[in-house]
Write a protein that holds these residues in place. Structure first.
Motif, PDB file in Angstrom:
ATOM      1  N   TRP A   2       0.830  -1.270  -0.154  1.00 32.35           N
ATOM      2  CA  TRP A   2       0.059   0.007   0.206  1.00 32.35           C
ATOM      3  C   TRP A   2       0.941   1.114   0.099  1.00 32.35           C
ATOM      4  N   GLU A   3       1.923   1.168   0.951  1.00 33.43           N
ATOM      5  CA  GLU A   3       2.883   2.421   0.958  1.00 33.43           C
ATOM      6  C   GLU A   3       3.655   2.722  -0.219  1.00 33.43           C
ATOM      7  N   ALA A   4       4.008   1.431  -0.650  1.00 35.40           N
ATOM      8  CA  ALA A   4       4.689   1.707  -2.170  1.00 35.40           C
ATOM      9  C   ALA A   4       3.954   2.154  -3.089  1.00 35.40           C
ATOM     10  N   ALA A   5       2.740   1.866  -3.166  1.00 39.61           N
ATOM     11  CA  ALA A   5       1.789   2.488  -4.404  1.00 39.61           C
ATOM     12  C   ALA A   5       1.781   4.005  -4.003  1.00 39.61           C
ATOM     13  N   LEU A   6       1.654   4.385  -2.919  1.00 43.12           N
ATOM     14  CA  LEU A   6       1.359   5.994  -2.770  1.00 43.12           C
ATOM     15  C   LEU A   6       2.720   6.516  -2.710  1.00 43.12           C
ATOM     16  N   ALA A   7       3.909   5.984  -2.316  1.00 47.66           N
ATOM     17  CA  ALA A   7       5.126   6.568  -2.079  1.00 47.66           C
ATOM     18  C   ALA A   7       5.848   6.851  -3.458  1.00 47.66           C
ATOM     19  N   ASN A   8       5.478   5.957  -4.573  1.00 48.82           N
ATOM     20  CA  ASN A   8       6.095   6.034  -5.740  1.00 48.82           C
ATOM     21  C   ASN A   8       5.663   7.075  -6.684  1.00 48.82           C
ATOM     22  N   THR A   9       4.256   7.227  -6.344  1.00 51.48           N
ATOM     23  CA  THR A   9       3.710   8.060  -7.140  1.00 51.48           C
ATOM     24  C   THR A   9       3.082   9.325  -6.779  1.00 51.48           C
ATOM     25  N   LEU A  10       2.945   9.714  -5.670  1.00 49.10           N
ATOM     26  CA  LEU A  10       2.321  10.918  -5.139  1.00 49.10           C
ATOM     27  C   LEU A  10       3.316  11.556  -4.335  1.00 49.10           C
ATOM     28  N   SER A  11       3.229  12.872  -4.205  1.00 44.96           N
ATOM     29  CA  SER A  11       3.969  14.009  -3.395  1.00 44.96           C
ATOM     30  C   SER A  11       3.194  14.437  -2.205  1.00 44.96           C
ATOM     31  N   GLU A  12       3.747  15.043  -1.438  1.00 44.57           N
ATOM     32  CA  GLU A  12       3.129  15.636  -0.066  1.00 44.57           C
ATOM     33  C   GLU A  12       2.437  16.604  -0.541  1.00 44.57           C
ATOM     34  N   GLY A  13       1.105  16.642  -0.135  1.00 42.40           N
ATOM     35  CA  GLY A  13      -0.010  17.717  -0.478  1.00 42.40           C
ATOM     36  C   GLY A  13      -0.933  17.236  -1.492  1.00 42.40           C
ATOM     37  N   ASP A  14      -0.482  16.100  -2.301  1.00 37.04           N
ATOM     38  CA  ASP A  14      -1.372  15.992  -3.313  1.00 37.04           C
ATOM     39  C   ASP A  14      -2.712  15.266  -2.878  1.00 37.04           C
ATOM     40  N   ARG A  15      -3.611  15.648  -3.718  1.00 35.79           N
ATOM     41  CA  ARG A  15      -5.021  15.230  -3.388  1.00 35.79           C
ATOM     42  C   ARG A  15      -5.325  13.812  -3.806  1.00 35.79           C
ATOM     43  N   VAL A  16      -5.946  12.969  -2.838  1.00 36.21           N
ATOM     44  CA  VAL A  16      -6.238  11.596  -3.614  1.00 36.21           C
ATOM     45  C   VAL A  16      -7.717  11.562  -3.176  1.00 36.21           C
ATOM     46  N   LEU A  17      -8.424  10.808  -4.140  1.00 41.92           N
ATOM     47  CA  LEU A  17      -9.893  10.443  -3.867  1.00 41.92           C
ATOM     48  C   LEU A  17      -9.836   8.967  -3.488  1.00 41.92           C
ATOM     49  N   MET A  18     -10.647   8.649  -2.317  1.00 44.18           N
ATOM     50  CA  MET A  18     -10.692   7.410  -2.027  1.00 44.18           C
ATOM     51  C   MET A  18     -12.363   7.032  -1.362  1.00 44.18           C
ATOM     52  N   TYR A  19     -12.387   5.501  -1.366  1.00 50.79           N
ATOM     53  CA  TYR A  19     -13.923   5.364  -1.139  1.00 50.79           C
ATOM     54  C   TYR A  19     -13.979   4.712   0.056  1.00 50.79           C
ATOM     55  N   GLU A  20     -14.878   4.948   0.997  1.00 51.70           N
ATOM     56  CA  GLU A  20     -14.970   4.186   2.215  1.00 51.70           C
ATOM     57  C   GLU A  20     -15.937   2.922   1.932  1.00 51.70           C
ATOM     58  N   THR A  21     -15.041   1.885   1.532  1.00 59.31           N
ATOM     59  CA  THR A  21     -15.789   0.672   1.340  1.00 59.31           C
ATOM     60  C   THR A  21     -15.989  -0.302   2.926  1.00 59.31           C
ATOM     61  N   GLY A  22     -14.998   0.167   3.686  1.00 58.67           N
ATOM     62  CA  GLY A  22     -15.056  -0.523   4.958  1.00 58.67           C
ATOM     63  C   GLY A  22     -13.812  -0.335   5.721  1.00 58.67           C
ATOM     64  N   HIS A  23     -13.200  -1.163   6.443  1.00 62.22           N
ATOM     65  CA  HIS A  23     -12.016  -1.076   7.433  1.00 62.22           C
ATOM     66  C   HIS A  23     -10.946  -0.805   6.679  1.00 62.22           C
TER      67      HIS A  23
END
Ligand SMILES: *Cc1c(COP(=O)(O)O)cnc(C)c1O
Length: 396
Positions: free
Chosen positions: A70-91
């Motif tokens: 999970w962390e690898a996915a975010l860290a390789n592509t996104l920079s501090e302050g970037d907005r990401v749209l996520m969906y609350e399917t559950g835990h």
């Protein structure tokens, strides 16, 4: 403590039971991960995982749990302050969102009721408002293991494209991969995250990223500070079957065995087997007079079924009774649904008789724990198994 006869039923939705063939493969002697014999192990695993993800693009393997990938996915592509749209399917969607926040990203969380998958229309609507394209990625969980609901990943891709939005599509298929249909290239996923201990039938300890050419390009110039997770560091040595640091050598032996087993059965038959066991399980739940947590028809998981406990009864007390008396581990309810649901895992190396044992144990547990129910669950599941052809038999 006295010995308990017979096999323990590990019916949590991951880790799933590890087949004997995989255990034997793992038990081989560890070899030099920089020596000549390792290249074949590494190459087979990396190429093999491309087949499982259904991609001709990039795959990376980490000696880490799914959370690491999970962390690898975010860290390789996104920079501090970037907005990401996520969906609350559950835990699990919530945990990924919290991780994004801790890494300095700005997640926007579309609220969900934990009873279905991500809603492509809600995602499209939010993306259309984002005229400045500040949202850099859309993240959804494919199989939400806390609820037993599946997100329509291909529809989420279409929603992004229809909105004319350039956001990357990232998908957590930690529990979906190799149990239910997943098609990285065809569905236009940019980064997928998976783990070893669910559909892949391995012990915990390996995790995966599948990465599109586009996400790879983004990572070359961007992403946040990272070291251990860096795709570029991986891709050099991976080219010849090696890794930049010590890989999980023995788990890779197991992975290559598991991939071979999945192909011997046939991926489509693996998926059909999971759907059939899920249908039988839902039939049992309904016949008991209980309710399945997933309320969206067509989005019920083939991996697990989350069952709502009748009002006034503790799911955890019921699970403890079932473990004590029938040696079956069932999944607990997580965070918002803690003690309110229990989860029946029907994933991995699993067959009809094992499902009957599991559901028989659950029904006995309901009796023993004094949970009000009708005694027809196991029979209803049998009827489904009898009516729906077994994919293994049909293939012969
Ligand atoms: C199991 C799981 C995780 C967490 O993976 P770990 O291996 O425990 O780090 C994340 N997301 C989903 C959907 C999962 O099923």
């Amino acid at each position: 403590m006295s010995r308990r006869a017979g096999r323990h039923f590990l019916q949590i939705p991951g880790p799933s039971a590890v087949p004997d063939r995989v255990l034997r493969a793992i038990s081989a002697q560890t070899i030099d991960h920089r020596g000549p014999d390792f290249a074949e192990v590494g190459r087979t695993a990396l190429e093999g995982m491309k087949g499982i993800f259904k991609t001709s693009q990039h795959v990376f393997i980490y000696p880490a749990s799914g959370t690491g990938a999970w962390e690898a996915a975010l860290a390789n592509t996104l920079s501090e302050g970037d907005r990401v749209l996520m969906y609350e399917t559950g835990h699990f969607a919530t945990l990924w969102m919290k991780m994004a926040r801790r890494l300095g990203l700005e997640p926007e969380f579309i609220e969900g009721d934990w009873r279905g998958g991500a809603d492509p229309d809600a995602i499209a609507e939010r993306l259309r408002q984002d005229k400045a394209h500040e949202i850099k990625a859309v993240c959804v969980v494919h199989n939400e293991t806390s609820t037993g609901s599946v997100s329509p990943v291909a529809d989420v891709r279409r929603a992004i494209d229809d909105a004319g939005h350039p956001a990357l599509l990232m998908v957590d298929t930690i529990s979906g991969l190799a149990s239910i249909d997943f098609r990285f290239d065809e569905w236009g996923v940019d980064v997928a995250v998976s783990g070893s201990q669910k559909g892949l039938m391995l012990p915990p300890g390996l995790s995966f990223n599948a990465v599109s050419e586009r996400a790879m390009e983004v990572s070359k110039a961007g992403g946040m500070r990272r070291s251990y997770w860096d795709w570029q560091d991986m891709s050099g040595p991976n080219g010849t079957g090696y890794f930049p640091y010590t890989p999980g050598t023995n788990l890779l032996y197991g992975l290559n065995e598991a991939i071979a087993m999945l192909h011997e059965e046939g991926l489509d038959r693996v998926f059909a087997r999971h759907q059939r066991h899920a249908a039988a399980t839902r039939a049992a739940v309904r016949a008991w007079g209980l309710e399945v947590l997933c309320a969206r028809q067509g989005q019920e998981s083939g991996v697990l079924t989350a069952v709502m406990m009748p009002e006034g009864h503790s799911a955890d007390a019921f699970r403890a009774t079932t473990l004590e008396h029938f040696d079956i581990s069932l999944g607990n309810g997580l965070s918002k649904v803690a003690d309110k649901v229990f989860r029946i895992g029907h994933l991995g190396d699993f067959n009809d008789a094992m499902l009957m044992g599991t559901l028989g144990g659950v029904e006995l547990g309901l009796r023993k724990a004094g949970v009000p129910h009708q005694k027809d669950g196991v029979r209803a599941a049998m009827d489904v198994l009898d009516e729906m052809p077994s994919p293994a038999i049909a293939a012969e």
